[in-house]
Design an enzyme around this catalytic site. Sequence first.
Site, short mmCIF file in Angstrom:
data_model
loop_
_atom_site.label_atom_id
_atom_site.label_comp_id
_atom_site.label_asym_id
_atom_site.label_seq_id
_atom_site.Cartn_x
_atom_site.Cartn_y
_atom_site.Cartn_z
N TYR A 14 -5.27 -9.53 15.20
CA TYR A 14 -5.07 -8.44 14.23
C TYR A 14 -6.26 -7.49 14.25
O TYR A 14 -6.10 -6.26 14.26
CB TYR A 14 -4.92 -9.12 12.86
N PRO B 9 -9.95 -1.22 4.11
CA PRO B 9 -9.87 -1.86 2.79
C PRO B 9 -10.30 -3.33 2.85
O PRO B 9 -10.07 -4.02 3.83
CB PRO B 9 -8.39 -1.77 2.43
N VAL C 61 0.84 -1.21 0.00
CA VAL C 61 0.00 0.00 0.00
C VAL C 61 0.87 1.26 0.00
O VAL C 61 0.61 2.21 -0.74
CB VAL C 61 -0.97 0.01 1.20
N LEU D 166 -6.69 -6.87 -0.71
CA LEU D 166 -5.96 -6.11 -1.72
C LEU D 166 -5.05 -7.03 -2.52
O LEU D 166 -4.66 -8.10 -2.05
CB LEU D 166 -5.10 -5.05 -1.04
N ARG E 251 -15.45 -13.98 -2.24
CA ARG E 251 -14.54 -12.96 -1.72
C ARG E 251 -14.44 -11.80 -2.70
O ARG E 251 -14.63 -11.96 -3.90
CB ARG E 251 -13.13 -13.55 -1.49
N GLY F 61 -7.35 0.31 8.52
CA GLY F 61 -7.78 -0.91 9.19
C GLY F 61 -7.92 -2.00 8.15
O GLY F 61 -7.13 -2.08 7.21
N1 LIG Z 1 -2.89 -6.58 1.99
C1 LIG Z 1 -4.19 -6.61 2.19
O1 LIG Z 1 -4.92 -7.41 1.59
C2 LIG Z 1 -4.82 -5.64 3.15
C3 LIG Z 1 -6.22 -5.68 3.30
C4 LIG Z 1 -6.82 -4.78 4.17
C5 LIG Z 1 -6.05 -3.88 4.88
N2 LIG Z 1 -4.71 -3.85 4.73
C6 LIG Z 1 -3.96 -2.87 5.51
O2 LIG Z 1 -3.22 -2.04 4.65
C7 LIG Z 1 -2.01 -1.63 5.31
C8 LIG Z 1 -0.84 -1.95 4.43
O3 LIG Z 1 -0.79 -3.34 4.16
P1 LIG Z 1 0.14 -3.93 3.01
O4 LIG Z 1 -0.61 -5.01 2.36
O5 LIG Z 1 0.74 -2.84 2.24
O6 LIG Z 1 1.26 -4.65 3.90
P2 LIG Z 1 2.83 -4.69 3.68
O7 LIG Z 1 3.15 -4.69 2.24
O8 LIG Z 1 3.33 -5.80 4.53
O9 LIG Z 1 3.28 -3.30 4.27
C9 LIG Z 1 3.35 -3.06 5.65
C10 LIG Z 1 4.59 -2.29 5.90
O10 LIG Z 1 4.67 -2.01 7.31
C11 LIG Z 1 6.04 -2.14 7.68
N3 LIG Z 1 6.19 -2.39 9.11
C12 LIG Z 1 5.64 -3.39 9.83
N4 LIG Z 1 6.07 -3.30 11.10
C13 LIG Z 1 6.89 -2.22 11.16
C14 LIG Z 1 7.66 -1.64 12.20
N5 LIG Z 1 7.64 -2.12 13.45
N6 LIG Z 1 8.41 -0.55 11.91
C15 LIG Z 1 8.44 -0.06 10.67
N7 LIG Z 1 7.74 -0.57 9.64
C16 LIG Z 1 6.99 -1.65 9.89
C17 LIG Z 1 6.51 -3.31 6.88
O11 LIG Z 1 7.91 -3.33 6.85
P3 LIG Z 1 8.71 -4.72 6.62
O12 LIG Z 1 8.48 -5.06 5.18
O13 LIG Z 1 10.10 -4.34 6.95
O14 LIG Z 1 8.10 -5.71 7.55
C18 LIG Z 1 5.88 -3.03 5.53
O15 LIG Z 1 6.70 -2.18 4.76
C19 LIG Z 1 -2.00 -2.34 6.66
O16 LIG Z 1 -2.53 -1.48 7.65
C20 LIG Z 1 -2.95 -3.49 6.45
O17 LIG Z 1 -3.53 -3.87 7.66
C21 LIG Z 1 -4.07 -4.70 3.87
#
Ligand SMILES: NC(=O)c1ccc[n+]([C@@H]2O[C@H](COP(=O)([O-])OP(=O)(O)OC[C@H]3O[C@@H](n4cnc5c(N)ncnc54)[C@H](OP(=O)(O)O)[C@@H]3O)[C@@H](O)[C@H]2O)c1
Length: 301
Positions: free
Chosen positions: A122, A149, A2, A152, A195, A92
């Site tokens: 979570y 969201p 994201v 994704l 889904r 969220g």
């Molecule tokens: N993916 C989905 O289907 C989905 C659906 C609904 C909501 N969301 C929400 O969208 C948001 C982004 O998700 P995403 O899919 O983009 O996930 P992602 O690609 O895993 O991105 C999350 C990022 O947060 C970083 N992070 C985690 N812990 C950290 C820490 N302690 N300090 C600094 N950085 C940290 C991770 O770094 P590292 O790579 O170094 O761990 C990663 O870059 C989240 O809030 C998630 O809950 C995602």
Amino acid sequence: MVGSALCRRLADSDCQILTADRRELDLCDSAAVSDFFATHRPDSVIFAAAKVGGIVANNTYPVEFLSQNVIMSIAAINAAFQSGVKRFLFLGSTCIYPRNCPQPIREESLLTGPLEPTNEAYALAKISGLKLCEYYRRQHGVMFHSAMPTNLYGPGDNYHPEHSHVLPALIRRFHEAKMESLPSVTIWGTGSPRREFLFVDDLADALVHLCTQADPPSWVNVGTGIDQTILELAHMVARTVGYEGEILTDASRPDGTPVKCTDVSLLHSTGWNHKVALADGLAKTYQCFLTETGAGNLRSV
Ligand SMILES: NC(=O)c1ccc[n+]([C@@H]2O[C@H](COP(=O)([O-])OP(=O)(O)OC[C@H]3O[C@@H](n4cnc5c(N)ncnc54)[C@H](OP(=O)(O)O)[C@@H]3O)[C@@H](O)[C@H]2O)c1
């Protein structure tokens, strides 16, 4: 995933983008988070960081999913308020809604029943972040709000064989089956659960849209409102990848919730609709998968 999509979306816009990845700032270190905000004093924040994973990871590591997500969200929201951030958009997930809430899921279903046990940790962390933003807005009149969201997919997704979400897992499995000329691919469960999926660049566009709203909802679903069965999805992925073998189901594996789809009428009422159809988003995602695989930097952690 994201965060990168947001950078793509904002690249040409009239704002200075400040990002912080883990090497620069451990968001679980509350003192470092306060220092970061005090030093950089951003005007607006879109909080896209979280410990994220699929059903297996969520179910296996509830301690990490609850504690890390609570700590980093609360630290960032508090530090944002203390440093005078004017707008904070918290991310969220639709996992925050009760397991058996009416479908399609409306925002008012929040906290009306028990959560899905496999991602309870979570969800509790995400509900805490959402509520803290709501309380800041109510108590201090600041524009802190949240977006929820749906599932994704897109460039930068995680293709870990066990810890990834369903769509990247299917892309990887069908790609490998094609490469190895396997006669069939078996998917978990009956294939009948429905889904919904949103292309991550569409999400980034929706988040920027919400940040321009003078009086946005405290939390709003962000999705397409369109669902399909997992079996239909598997056939779409197979077509995208060019896999021509058979697709089998394994009913001895659990199906999970029969239907999960968001009601997006509140989002539509703010003037935003998704743009990328699933087939088009899948084609773009598979191209990225091939590029990343070719370059040896496919994300799989
Ligand atoms: N993916 C989905 O289907 C989905 C659906 C609904 C909501 N969301 C929400 O969208 C948001 C982004 O998700 P995403 O899919 O983009 O996930 P992602 O690609 O895993 O991105 C999350 C990022 O947060 C970083 N992070 C985690 N812990 C950290 C820490 N302690 N300090 C600094 N950085 C940290 C991770 O770094 P590292 O790579 O170094 O761990 C990663 O870059 C989240 O809030 C998630 O809950 C995602």
